[in-house]
Motif scaffolding. Structure first.
Motif, PDB file in Angstrom:
ATOM      1  N   TRP A 106       0.791  -1.233   0.000  1.00  0.00           N
ATOM      2  CA  TRP A 106       0.000   0.000   0.000  1.00  0.00           C
ATOM      3  C   TRP A 106       0.820   1.279   0.000  1.00  0.00           C
ATOM      4  O   TRP A 106       0.288   2.346  -0.324  1.00  0.00           O
ATOM      5  CB  TRP A 106      -0.925   0.004   1.228  1.00  0.00           C
ATOM      6  N   VAL A 323      -8.362  -2.009   8.218  1.00  0.00           N
ATOM      7  CA  VAL A 323      -8.138  -0.914   7.272  1.00  0.00           C
ATOM      8  C   VAL A 323      -7.536   0.286   8.006  1.00  0.00           C
ATOM      9  O   VAL A 323      -6.600   0.929   7.522  1.00  0.00           O
ATOM     10  CB  VAL A 323      -9.456  -0.520   6.573  1.00  0.00           C
ATOM     11  N   ALA A 503     -10.366  -7.024   4.464  1.00  0.00           N
ATOM     12  CA  ALA A 503      -9.881  -5.650   4.632  1.00  0.00           C
ATOM     13  C   ALA A 503      -9.135  -5.166   3.387  1.00  0.00           C
ATOM     14  O   ALA A 503      -9.288  -4.008   2.974  1.00  0.00           O
ATOM     15  CB  ALA A 503      -8.978  -5.565   5.857  1.00  0.00           C
ATOM     16  N   GLU A 504      -8.347  -6.038   2.791  1.00  0.00           N
ATOM     17  CA  GLU A 504      -7.629  -5.646   1.572  1.00  0.00           C
ATOM     18  C   GLU A 504      -8.608  -5.353   0.435  1.00  0.00           C
ATOM     19  O   GLU A 504      -8.426  -4.393  -0.317  1.00  0.00           O
ATOM     20  CB  GLU A 504      -6.645  -6.746   1.169  1.00  0.00           C
ATOM     21  N   LEU A 507     -10.216  -1.953   1.156  1.00  0.00           N
ATOM     22  CA  LEU A 507      -9.330  -0.819   0.875  1.00  0.00           C
ATOM     23  C   LEU A 507      -9.208  -0.571  -0.623  1.00  0.00           C
ATOM     24  O   LEU A 507      -9.175   0.588  -1.070  1.00  0.00           O
ATOM     25  CB  LEU A 507      -7.953  -1.058   1.502  1.00  0.00           C
TER      26      LEU A 507
END
Length: 539
Positions: A106, A323, A503-504, A507
């Motif tokens: 990220w 997140v 969560a990925e 995001l």
């Protein structure tokens, strides 16, 4: 493979039913056997041991209630046999360690945003109309009707066509739906939004002053390109109070602000003529701003829940926590709000505060808030709604323990009172009520450019200037109400996905929303809710 029961924390003495369990059902978990004594619906909890009157109920590893009578092992816990209780907190007792998540994936990611002169980057480009007092609501509504008809894509809705059919003698089944989705707006790069409210005068002066600071936060929010402000002239929230609040927050503000005061302008016609001409010029100029790449560290993410259920704290909320931890690790800003829904987890939050004075401030804000609620004849223990209780959240502490999971485990870098603006990268605490619209309104006023909103029951609301992403705690809701749910975290309950995996995915979805590639369901429904907090009367 989906499990049928879950113990959230090894310290817990209650067990969550992930599916409906009939009376007499035998279940097995972590080497122990249990027999469910009474029908236990999914999302509800049953006793993992015998409880006697006064015994503490532990969930998420914290006290969430006390037994009001004897509760046998395997008995479902309800509002009839458990009462609210939470641990007492006096101050910081230690420092919690934190292992940041791996952010390799990220740290170089970008989104397409609107860059402002002060260095902030917005996810939207909005020209905002708002009144300083409710007396000007009618004029705002008149302007809304004029600008939306002339500037915005105005296609007859399904329900308009239904009424049109009935008025023309039809049955309502002969609808000629318009299929053309082409964007016919005059200005394609600017949104025009309108706020009305019931404040600005007639209440206590402090509420008017807070409203002025809230509006200053909205103008300073990078999602706003400029604003048109209407004033009557004699109200508590004077133009100068608003301008002073804006100057305190953004002394170098370069955004165009059109201000009109009716008692100085004379007739409504004369005022509206000037407003339309001046606002049009500002809107036309703001339309020239285009999206450009920006690091996702420029995102300010508000964290909120509403219409929560017994799965919120074990699916959707922990996903937001993951997140939030990623954003904190890379240098973005997140804000956890809803102070009545942090009751019972104060010790953990105080211990996570980087600066001891922030822990002191947090406890004072909590205490002052609770005292004001008690003075009004209520209490934090009355926070769970009938919908919360029906779906397994039977005490405020239980609801809070699950709600706080939205804040992950990162250190808390700042504690903000209502209308204070978030500037420090990392996790911030923001004092707001739990009321959905008041909380979202406050988060955006403190700088949130995207709001993540978890729900287990379904909540159709949004915000005038910031996209509100709805995350479902369970798949049943996502399938039942697809018109308001943007993202389903219910796959965690079914065992299909893990919290980090989900969560990925979330995001990635947030980046698409922030870039304008995806419009939220609240945006599609034109849910532009704005309710300022009148302090001390909301949970």
């Amino acid at each position: 493979m989906q499990k049928n029961i879950l113990k959230v924390n090894p310290k817990d003495n209650v067990i969550v039913a992930l599916v409906d369990l009939a009376a007499g059902t035998s279940v097995h978990l972590d080497g122990a056997d249990y027999t469910v004594l009474r029908e236990t619906k999914a999302k509800h909890k049953f006793a993992a041991e015998d409880f006697y009157e006064g015994d503490q109920i532990i969930m998420y590893g914290v006290i969430v209630g006390k037994a009001d009578r004897f509760i046998g092992k395997g008995e479902v816990i309800t509002t009839e046999n458990v009462k609210h209780q939470s641990a007492k907190v006096e101050g910081k007792t230690g420092t919690l360690g934190w292992t940041p998540p791996d952010i390799t994936k990220w740290q170089d990611r970008t989104f397409m945003g609107y860059h402002r002169e002060d260095g902030q980057v917005g996810t939207e480009n909005v020209w905002l109309f708002f009144p300083l007092v409710f007396c000007e609501n009618k004029n705002i509504e008149t302007l809304k009707n004029i600008f939306e008809k002339e500037l915005l894509y105005d296609k007859a809705s399904k329900h308009q066509l239904l009424l049109r059919s009935l008025l023309n003698g039809g049955s309502g089944t002969d609808l000629a739906m318009e299929e053309d989705e082409k964007d016919t707006r005059i200005f394609k790069n600017i949104e025009v939004r309108f706020i009305t409210h019931q404040g600005g005068c007639g209440g206590i002066r402090q509420d008017a002053e807070a409203l002025g600071r809230l509006f200053a936060g909205y103008v300073n929010n990078p999602n706003v390109a400029g604003a048109t402000v209407l004033s009557l002239g004699c109200q508590n929230l004077q133009v100068q109070l608003f301008m002073d609040a804006l100057n305190d927050l953004a002394p170098n503000n370069k955004k165009p602000i059109v201000v009109y005061e009716q008692q100085k302008s004379g007739t409504i016609d004369k005022m509206l003529t000037g407003v339309i001409k001046d606002s049009y010029e500002g809107i036309k100029k703001a339309n020239e701003t285009e999206r450009k790449p920006a690091s996702i560290t420029k995102l300010n993410i508000g964290l909120e829940c509403g219409g929560s259920d017994g799965f919120s704290g074990i699916s959707a909320n922990p996903v937001l926590g993951e997140v939030s931890d990623i954003m904190a690790a890379i240098g973005g800003i997140t804000m956890l709000a809803e102070f009545p829904e942090l009751c019972g987890v104060e010790q953990e939050l105080v211990n996570r505060c980087v600066h001891e004075e922030d822990g002191v401030k947090f406890l004072k804000l909590m205490k002052d808030f609770e005292n004001s609620v008690v003075a009004a004849g209520s209490g934090f223990d009355m926070n769970p709604s009938p919908g919360n209780i029906k779906d397994g959240l039977i005490t405020d502490a239980m609801k809070s323990a699950g709600a706080s999971k939205k804040g992950g485990s990162a250190p808390i870098v700042d504690v903000l009172d209502f209308t204070e603006y978030a500037t420090k990268p990392g996790l911030n605490l923001l004092c707001t009520p739990g009321n959905d619209a008041e909380c979202t309104t406050a988060l955006v006023g403190s700088g949130a450019t995207v709001v993540l909103f978890t729900t287990g029951l379904g909540t159709p609301m949004g915000n005038p200037i910031a996209p509100v992403v709805k995350i479902s705690s369970n798949t049943t809701l996502a399938e039942k109400m697809p018109d308001i749910i943007d993202f389903n975290a219910g796959t965690i309950i079914s065992g299909e996905k893990t919290i980090p995996e989900t969560a990925e995915e979330l995001l990635e979805f947030i980046i698409r929303v922030a870039s304008g590639e995806v419009k939220t369901k609240a945006g599609l429904l034109n849910q532009h809710d704005f309710i300022p907090w009148r302090r001390g009367v909301s949970l």
